[in-house]
Design a protein around this motif. Structure first.
Motif, PDB file in Angstrom:
ATOM      1  N   ASN A  82       0.820  -1.205   0.000  1.00  0.00           N
ATOM      2  CA  ASN A  82       0.000   0.000   0.000  1.00  0.00           C
ATOM      3  C   ASN A  82       0.858   1.260   0.000  1.00  0.00           C
ATOM      4  N   ARG A  83       1.947   1.249   0.785  1.00  0.00           N
ATOM      5  CA  ARG A  83       2.715   2.474   0.961  1.00  0.00           C
ATOM      6  C   ARG A  83       3.917   2.596   0.028  1.00  0.00           C
ATOM      7  N   MET A  84       4.467   1.466  -0.445  1.00  0.00           N
ATOM      8  CA  MET A  84       5.725   1.546  -1.190  1.00  0.00           C
ATOM      9  C   MET A  84       5.568   1.317  -2.680  1.00  0.00           C
ATOM     10  N   ILE A  85       4.476   0.632  -3.066  1.00  0.00           N
ATOM     11  CA  ILE A  85       4.440   0.161  -4.453  1.00  0.00           C
ATOM     12  C   ILE A  85       3.140   0.568  -5.149  1.00  0.00           C
ATOM     13  N   GLY A  86       3.309   1.000  -6.397  1.00  0.00           N
ATOM     14  CA  GLY A  86       2.135   1.267  -7.219  1.00  0.00           C
ATOM     15  C   GLY A  86       2.138   0.291  -8.375  1.00  0.00           C
ATOM     16  N   PHE A  87       0.944  -0.266  -8.670  1.00  0.00           N
ATOM     17  CA  PHE A  87       0.876  -1.258  -9.749  1.00  0.00           C
ATOM     18  C   PHE A  87       0.141  -0.714 -10.966  1.00  0.00           C
ATOM     19  N   ILE A  88       0.687  -1.063 -12.139  1.00  0.00           N
ATOM     20  CA  ILE A  88      -0.032  -0.794 -13.386  1.00  0.00           C
ATOM     21  C   ILE A  88      -0.071  -2.128 -14.135  1.00  0.00           C
ATOM     22  N   LEU A 156      -0.197   6.112  -8.658  1.00  0.00           N
ATOM     23  CA  LEU A 156       0.597   7.266  -8.208  1.00  0.00           C
ATOM     24  C   LEU A 156       0.088   7.881  -6.911  1.00  0.00           C
ATOM     25  N   ILE A 157      -1.181   7.615  -6.575  1.00  0.00           N
ATOM     26  CA  ILE A 157      -1.832   8.428  -5.547  1.00  0.00           C
ATOM     27  C   ILE A 157      -1.174   8.347  -4.172  1.00  0.00           C
ATOM     28  N   THR A 158      -0.522   7.212  -3.883  1.00  0.00           N
ATOM     29  CA  THR A 158       0.101   7.094  -2.557  1.00  0.00           C
ATOM     30  C   THR A 158       1.552   7.579  -2.574  1.00  0.00           C
ATOM     31  N   TYR A 159       1.987   8.160  -3.699  1.00  0.00           N
ATOM     32  CA  TYR A 159       3.393   8.542  -3.895  1.00  0.00           C
ATOM     33  C   TYR A 159       4.302   7.390  -3.506  1.00  0.00           C
ATOM     34  N   PRO A 160       4.177   6.259  -4.216  1.00  0.00           N
ATOM     35  CA  PRO A 160       4.971   5.083  -3.839  1.00  0.00           C
ATOM     36  C   PRO A 160       6.434   5.268  -4.221  1.00  0.00           C
ATOM     37  N   LYS A 161       7.302   4.463  -3.593  1.00  0.00           N
ATOM     38  CA  LYS A 161       8.719   4.503  -3.923  1.00  0.00           C
ATOM     39  C   LYS A 161       8.951   3.882  -5.300  1.00  0.00           C
ATOM     40  N   ILE A 162       8.163   2.850  -5.587  1.00  0.00           N
ATOM     41  CA  ILE A 162       8.369   2.107  -6.830  1.00  0.00           C
ATOM     42  C   ILE A 162       7.034   1.961  -7.557  1.00  0.00           C
ATOM     43  N   ILE A 163       7.088   2.164  -8.883  1.00  0.00           N
ATOM     44  CA  ILE A 163       5.904   1.867  -9.675  1.00  0.00           C
ATOM     45  C   ILE A 163       6.245   0.703 -10.585  1.00  0.00           C
ATOM     46  N   LEU A 164       5.431  -0.353 -10.496  1.00  0.00           N
ATOM     47  CA  LEU A 164       5.669  -1.533 -11.307  1.00  0.00           C
ATOM     48  C   LEU A 164       4.599  -1.589 -12.379  1.00  0.00           C
ATOM     49  N   ALA A 165       5.060  -1.688 -13.643  1.00  0.00           N
ATOM     50  CA  ALA A 165       4.093  -1.763 -14.736  1.00  0.00           C
ATOM     51  C   ALA A 165       4.304  -3.082 -15.461  1.00  0.00           C
ATOM     52  N   ASP A 166       3.242  -3.905 -15.476  1.00  0.00           N
ATOM     53  CA  ASP A 166       3.328  -5.219 -16.115  1.00  0.00           C
ATOM     54  C   ASP A 166       2.661  -5.125 -17.480  1.00  0.00           C
ATOM     55  N   GLU A 167       3.476  -5.106 -18.532  1.00  0.00           N
ATOM     56  CA  GLU A 167       2.964  -4.962 -19.905  1.00  0.00           C
ATOM     57  C   GLU A 167       1.935  -3.830 -19.985  1.00  0.00           C
ATOM     58  N   PRO A 168       2.287  -2.618 -19.635  1.00  0.00           N
ATOM     59  CA  PRO A 168       1.281  -1.562 -19.525  1.00  0.00           C
ATOM     60  C   PRO A 168       0.615  -1.241 -20.863  1.00  0.00           C
ATOM     61  N   ASN A 188       8.079   9.855 -14.478  1.00  0.00           N
ATOM     62  CA  ASN A 188       9.411   9.512 -13.999  1.00  0.00           C
ATOM     63  C   ASN A 188      10.291  10.732 -13.886  1.00  0.00           C
ATOM     64  N   GLU A 189      10.208  11.564 -14.911  1.00  0.00           N
ATOM     65  CA  GLU A 189      11.050  12.774 -14.907  1.00  0.00           C
ATOM     66  C   GLU A 189      10.575  13.770 -13.874  1.00  0.00           C
ATOM     67  N   LYS A 190       9.255  13.993 -13.857  1.00  0.00           N
ATOM     68  CA  LYS A 190       8.733  15.078 -13.042  1.00  0.00           C
ATOM     69  C   LYS A 190       8.703  14.733 -11.558  1.00  0.00           C
ATOM     70  N   TYR A 191       8.287  13.503 -11.226  1.00  0.00           N
ATOM     71  CA  TYR A 191       8.127  13.167  -9.806  1.00  0.00           C
ATOM     72  C   TYR A 191       9.246  12.310  -9.264  1.00  0.00           C
ATOM     73  N   GLY A 192      10.088  11.850 -10.150  1.00  0.00           N
ATOM     74  CA  GLY A 192      11.253  11.085  -9.695  1.00  0.00           C
ATOM     75  C   GLY A 192      10.924   9.725  -9.125  1.00  0.00           C
ATOM     76  N   ALA A 193       9.760   9.163  -9.517  1.00  0.00           N
ATOM     77  CA  ALA A 193       9.411   7.833  -9.025  1.00  0.00           C
ATOM     78  C   ALA A 193      10.219   6.790  -9.786  1.00  0.00           C
ATOM     79  N   THR A 194      10.628   5.746  -9.077  1.00  0.00           N
ATOM     80  CA  THR A 194      11.316   4.642  -9.732  1.00  0.00           C
ATOM     81  C   THR A 194      10.284   3.851 -10.520  1.00  0.00           C
ATOM     82  N   LEU A 195      10.578   3.646 -11.816  1.00  0.00           N
ATOM     83  CA  LEU A 195       9.600   2.980 -12.665  1.00  0.00           C
ATOM     84  C   LEU A 195      10.198   1.712 -13.244  1.00  0.00           C
ATOM     85  N   ILE A 196       9.546   0.607 -13.037  1.00  0.00           N
ATOM     86  CA  ILE A 196      10.030  -0.645 -13.615  1.00  0.00           C
ATOM     87  C   ILE A 196       8.930  -1.187 -14.522  1.00  0.00           C
TER      88      ILE A 196
END
Lengths: 240, 420
Positions: A82-88, A156-168, A188-196
């Motif tokens: 909930n706090r660290m990861i955002g899923f797409i 993005l809403i929780t400002y997670p440390k990592i955003i994981l996108a599975d075949e977005p 990625n550029e604007k908010y500096g979130a780690t995007l995988i």
């Protein structure tokens, strides 16, 4: 290093045990935009599940900002997710009976944020992905690209440390795919979130700054792609 | 909390038909419980009402016929109780348990005042009779010890007698009037209350007066006494046997002759009645709960279906950070709300049905052996039953939701999300 993985092994037990990850070592820095590429069955989805704390692993270590993520209780795993990861996800995974803004609010609901505050922040997020006018619509009233943008807002809403996108972009046409990838790079550029991003589309991978190839459960080649000239197709590659 | 209810409302709204069909089963269960208990209460109230306020720790003894030859006397001999028996019961042999002994003797005849008369019976009694039999005075007083001592010619009549004789309901004015019974005149000292439905209403006079006036000699009608310290049915049985043996022997009947005298024990009768009431009550609850159970199984079943249908959704929720407890509380609350909502509908309908019973069945009386007996009285359930039923509903809802909730909480996000 924000993400540190060392000696990660994962075997699916069953009638025929399947050794999927055979010792992965990987570090990803804060604010990186990386893609993980591999054929189906290469173990990339398993790796993504472990990165997203949706699955556990047998051997090795996985740390986020130094915190060891291993053998967590369900409740702890839920809180970390909930706090660290955002899923797409490829298929968006929006809740069909909730409107766009309600879907975006949901992670905050599980953080116990009061309703009004939740709504405010969700509206703000929808504005950033350009969907203010669609806030009250249900997922089945929206196009694929719009749905994926709602999903991005939710991630993005929780400002997670990592955003994981599975075949977005797996369920999108090429034009929409390009738009979504552009939005992701922008975030990625604007908010500096780690995007995988996990993908098997080289066009998608070409948008990222580093491409990690995974093959038969091992890390293969790691390409630096900061110039966005991925080896296979070059700079002018179209998305699909 | 408000958010939780919104979530549940959304879920219920999507399955209106299914939810309400199951709800009917729950409503039916609670309806049955309320109606059964209400009707049961009505039945018990009616029985209690018909028995009135008599003291329950009393026994009554009367004479019978011997059933076996003894001491040279053949069977089939009439036994009549007499003053000696009163002395025996009040005597040292039974002092441990017997409190107050009273005897009655009766005489039938025409009771008249002026031109008004009715044929009734005079009962010669002791003052203690009023308490033992639950005689309620409306005006004046009951027979007192001095009446007995001086064999006064005083009488206590019933409200019904008073209306027959004086043609008005001003009972106060009856006090002091003189009535005649077979040429003997009695002064009225009191009026007692009788149930309108009660057909027999005797005229009470002092025991001693009746005996001397009508020349009854030693003989008495029935012997009544109150007692204490006999708490179990077994104690009572043993005591009765003892009484029979002693009294039988005084009348030269076999000590083990069951028919020489009869004993009517109000205490054991009351005990048996209370037992019966308790058993009836338990039986009604059990029937009700079993009926409710089918509703609970139904709710559990639709909740399981719901969980299955929502697996994907729960997977999404868990992936974005819902704790297992958040998912299971969603299901349990939904289950409790469905059960409680429909349960309350059932409860209200049940109460309405009880009110209907009250307005119909409870208003009818039956005539049994000259006495008006109502089938039911006040067939309703109290607040306590409503509270118990509410607790039962919450418990039932929780039980119904337990298995589905565990299933929902155990949803694995990767599997749920893969299945699309």
């Amino acid at each position: 290093m924000q993400i540190e993985i060392s000696g990660l092994h994962k075997t699916y037990t069953g009638a025929q045990p399947l050794h999927v990850l055979k010792g992965i070592d990987l570090s990803i820095e804060k604010g990186e935009f990386v893609s993980i590429m591999g054929a189906s069955g290469s173990g990339k989805s398993t790796l993504l599940n472990i990165l997203g704390i949706l699955d556990n692993y047998d051997e090795g270590e996985y740390r986020i900002d130094g915190t060891l993520i291993k053998d967590l209780s369900e409740r702890q795993a839920a809180d970390y997710r909930n706090r660290m990861i955002g899923f797409i996800f490829q298929s968006f995974n929006l809740i069909s009976f909730k409107t766009a803004v309600e879907n975006v609010e949901l992670p905050l609901f599980y953080q116990g944020v009061p309703r009004r505050k939740r709504h405010e922040r969700a509206m703000e997020m929808l504005e950033r992905v350009g969907l203010t006018d669609w806030a009250g619509h249900y997922p089945n009233e929206m196009s694929g690209g719009q749905k994926q943008r709602v999903a991005i807002a939710r991630a993005l809403i929780t400002y997670p440390k990592i955003i994981l996108a599975d075949e977005p972009t797996g369920a999108l046409d090429s034009k929409t795919s390009a738009e979504v990838m552009e939005l992701l790079s922008h975030i990625n550029e604007k908010y500096g979130a780690t995007l995988i991003v996990v993908t098997h589309e080289s066009g998608v991978a070409n948008c990222t700054n580093r491409i990690i190839h995974i093959k038969d459960g091992m890390i293969g080649e790691i390409e630096d792609n900061s110039a966005h000239k991925a080896s296979m197709f070059g700079a002018a590659t179209v998305m699909k | 909390m408000g958010d939780l209810f919104i979530e549940i409302w959304e879920s219920v709204r999507r399955n209106k038909l299914r939810t309400s069909l199951t709800g009917v089963a729950v409503a039916w269960g609670i309806f049955m419980i309320i109606v059964l208990l209400g009707a049961g209460n009505g039945l018990m109230n009616a029985v209690m009402d018909n028995t009135g306020d008599v003291q329950t720790n009393t026994m009554m003894i009367g004479g019978g016929w011997t059933s076996k030859p003894y001491d040279g006397l053949s069977a089939g001999r009439r036994i009549r109780l007499d003053d000696k028996d009163v002395a025996t019961i009040a005597g040292p042999a039974f002092i441990e348990h017997v409190d107050e002994v009273s005897a009655t003797v009766s005489q039938s005849g025409t009771v008249s005042y002026g031109d008004n008369h009715f044929s009734g019976s005079l009962s010669g009694i002791y003052p203690g009779y009023a308490e033992m039999e639950g005689v309620k005075m409306t005006r004046g007083r009951f027979i007192n010890p001095r009446d007995i001592e001086e064999s006064r010619k005083v009488a206590v009549i019933s409200t019904r007698n008073a209306r027959n004789l004086f043609e008005n309901t001003d009972y106060e004015s009856c006090i002091g009037k003189r009535i005649k019974v077979a040429d003997v005149s009695f002064r009225i000292v009191g009026v007692y209350q009788v149930n309108e439905s009660d057909m027999s209403s005797e005229v009470f006079v002092p025991f001693t007066t009746l005996k001397t006036v009508y020349g009854k000699g030693e003989e008495i009608g029935e012997l009544i006494f109150s007692f204490h310290g006999l708490d179990t049915e077994q104690d009572n049985e043993q005591f009765e046997k003892h009484v029979k043996a002693v009294v039988n022997q005084a009348h030269r009947a076999a000590p083990d002759d069951e028919r020489a005298i009869w004993i009517w024990n109000r205490f054991t009768e009351d005990m048996q009645m209370n037992n019966a009431v308790r058993i009836l009550n338990i039986a009604l609850w059990i029937i009700g709960i079993f009926t409710l159970m089918s509703g609970v199984v139904g709710v559990s079943n639709i909740m399981l279906v719901t969980v299955k249908e929502r697996t994907h959704e729960f997977g999404i929720r868990k992936a974005i950070g819902a704790r297992p407890s958040a998912i299971s509380s969603l299901i349990i609350t939904e289950s409790v709300l469905i059960t409680a909502f429909f349960g309350y509908i059932g409860m209200v309908l049940g109460m309405l049905a009880c009110m209907y019973l009250d307005a119909t069945v409870a208003q009818h009386t039956m005539e049994v052996m000259g006495t008006q007996i109502s089938m039911m009285k006040d067939p309703t359930v109290g607040l306590d039953v409503a509270v118990e039923a509410t607790l039962l509903l919450v418990l039932a809802g929780t039980l119904a939701g337990l298995a589905p909730a565990r299933k929902a909480a155990a949803v694995r996000p990767i599997e749920a999300l893969r299945a699309d």
